[in-house]
Design an enzyme around this catalytic site. Structure first.
Site, short mmCIF file in Angstrom:
data_model
loop_
_atom_site.label_atom_id
_atom_site.label_comp_id
_atom_site.label_asym_id
_atom_site.label_seq_id
_atom_site.Cartn_x
_atom_site.Cartn_y
_atom_site.Cartn_z
N ASP A 1 3.16 -4.41 8.04
CA ASP A 1 1.92 -3.65 7.86
C ASP A 1 0.77 -4.66 8.02
O ASP A 1 0.50 -5.46 7.13
CB ASP A 1 1.91 -3.02 6.47
N GLN B 1 -4.50 -5.19 6.96
CA GLN B 1 -5.52 -6.11 6.43
C GLN B 1 -5.49 -7.47 7.12
O GLN B 1 -6.27 -8.36 6.76
CB GLN B 1 -5.34 -6.29 4.92
N CYS C 1 -4.86 2.46 -3.65
CA CYS C 1 -3.60 2.98 -3.05
C CYS C 1 -2.45 2.01 -3.28
O CYS C 1 -1.57 1.85 -2.41
CB CYS C 1 -3.76 3.30 -1.57
N LYS D 1 -10.34 -1.08 10.61
CA LYS D 1 -10.48 -2.24 9.73
C LYS D 1 -10.78 -3.50 10.55
O LYS D 1 -10.90 -4.59 10.00
CB LYS D 1 -9.22 -2.43 8.90
N HIS E 1 0.87 -1.18 0.00
CA HIS E 1 0.00 0.00 0.00
C HIS E 1 0.90 1.23 0.00
O HIS E 1 2.03 1.18 0.51
CB HIS E 1 -0.84 -0.05 1.28
#
Ligand code: C6P
Length: 419
Positions: free
Chosen positions: A213, A216, A377, A239, A133
């Site tokens: 990261d 998600q 993104c 999220k 991202h």
């Protein structure tokens, strides 16, 4: 993981009971029942989370760690309880390894700025992947520019996995100049679950610092930062059924102690004179200014809410939706799914010959169906697959097979209108 409708039924997954907890699912859009398939952008919030946030404002509202009065003490206790909830959820060793931020973007900017200051010298390398991202690209580019370092990229295969010949032997990616490995756990565009544990081990062998990261991953996978062995792990609250404007940067204590602060201001200091400032201990060194207290309390509640369910059963349900939707979408003429990795969460990105994703998204919206369209993104990834954008459906624990069927039928209808 077995994913047939039967096995999900046997585990007693009661999707209607879960749906009843999300007030927004009763909304209608353009007169149609809302089908919310944009969970990778932001998930919907259960009533408990909304209530925790509004109760804070109605009964506690005060600043944290700043007053001796009762409300301030209560606010501090509620915020620190959320920190402890998150600590146990991700299996961090200490609560002070959990830093509150405004989201994954802020967490990754903190990481890149501070690690840049601490580690990067001219000619050093930062290793990321081709499916990152923008939030895990641009902060590293900025850090590389500041310190004269070089950004290197692990390539992505046609299936949307990291280059396979290097999966078992990741050594080629790493050189003696690799100072940081910053990798997404799960791709927001492809749904791919990356083998981050193996790559972290590889980076560690060479003395690199590792950043994950987890934007998600947090709502779909069990996260154990000690088992992963990462140094830093970033995620957003919104999220994972929590409020927007909340996020976390987990950091290993020894590393956080070495890292310089990112932002300066109230709460992050120990002493201030015009000549010199000394910094507060962890986690406050990295928490300048008044935090999003209500949001953090809501995030704690969101994590507790998720923990009340069997995460394996939630994951199995989402996988069932993924398999069913993939199979049905592929029956549409001209369909190309981008991201067919073996290990995936419930994310499907697709393009359809002769149909612009924006037009499709607009027509689906008219049927009450929310999907995301565009580059998500991840512009370098779009370039890798030779597309300007995709339509993306992303599932959560409250979605149903019937909703998938509606989306597929509406897509088929839209394709007929658009061709
Ligand atoms: N992806 C999506 O629709 P923030 O905006 O700070 O909460 O999260 C940024 C971010 C970082 N990494 C990954 C893998 C992400 O998916 C996101 C957010 C959203 O895919 C909004 S662009």
């Amino acid at each position: 993981m077995s994913t047939t409708a039967d096995t999900v039924e046997k585990k007693g997954y009661d999707v209607e009971e879960i749906r009843a907890q999300f007030p927004i699912l009763k909304e209608r859009v353009h007169g149609k029942p809302l089908v919310y398939f944009d969970n990778a952008a932001t998930s919907q919030k259960p009533r408990r989370v909304i209530k925790a946030e509004s109760t804070y404002y109605a009964t506690i509202n005060a600043n944290v760690h700043r007053g001796v009065h009762t409300l301030s003490t209560k606010a501090t206790e509620a915020q620190e309880a959320a920190r402890e909830t998150i600590r146990t959820h991700i299996n961090a060793k200490h609560a002070h390894e959990v830093i509150f931020t405004s989201g994954t973007t802020a967490s990754l900017n903190l990481a890149a700025f501070s690690l840049g200051q601490l580690l990067l010298k001219k000619g050093d390398e930062v290793l990321i992947s081709g499916m990152e991202h923008h939030s895990n690209i641009v902060p590293w580019q900025l850090a590389c520019e500041r310190h004269g370092a070089v950004l290197k990229v692990i390539p992505v295969t046609d299936e949307g996995e990291l280059e396979p010949r290097r999966r078992d032997d990741a050594t080629e990616y790493f050189t003696e100049r690799t100072k940081v490995l910053a990798l997404t756990h799960v791709s927001n565009t492809l749904g791919t679950i990356n083998p981050v544990k193996e790559l972290i081990a590889e980076a560690k062998k060479r003395g690199g610092v590792t950043v994950v990261d987890g934007a998600q991953a947090i709502a779909h996978l069990d996260i154990d930062v000690q088992d992963l062995g990462c140094d830093l792990y970033a995620f957003s609250g919104h999220k994972a059924y929590g409020p927007t404007g909340t996020g976390v940067l987990y950091g290993r204590e020894e590393l956080l102690n070495e890292m310089p602060p990112w932002q300066g201001g109230g709460e992050m200091i120990d002493t201030v004179t015009f000549e010199k400032t000394t910094y507060a201990k962890l986690p406050f060194k990295f928490e300048a200014g008044t935090p999003h207290i209500a949001g953090i309390i809501g995030l704690g509640e969101a994590i507790r809410w998720m923990e009340d369910y069997d995460k394996q059963a939630m994951a199995a349900h989402e996988h069932l939706l993924l398999e069913h939707a993939t199979k049905e979408l592929l029956t549409i003429d001209g369909m190309r799914i981008i991201g067919t990795a073996k290990e995936k969460v419930g994310v499907i990105s697709f393009v359809i010959e002769g149909v612009h994703h924006y037009d499709l998204g607009t027509l689906l919206d008219q049927q009450g169906i929310a999907v995301r369209t565009g580059h998500h993104c991840t512009q370098p990834l779009m370039e890798r697959f030779g597309v300007s954008g995709t339509t993306r459906t992303s599932f959560a624990c409250f979605n149903t097979v019937e909703e998938v069927n509606s989306m597929v039928a509406a897509t088929r209808k839209a394709v007929k209108m658009l061709r």
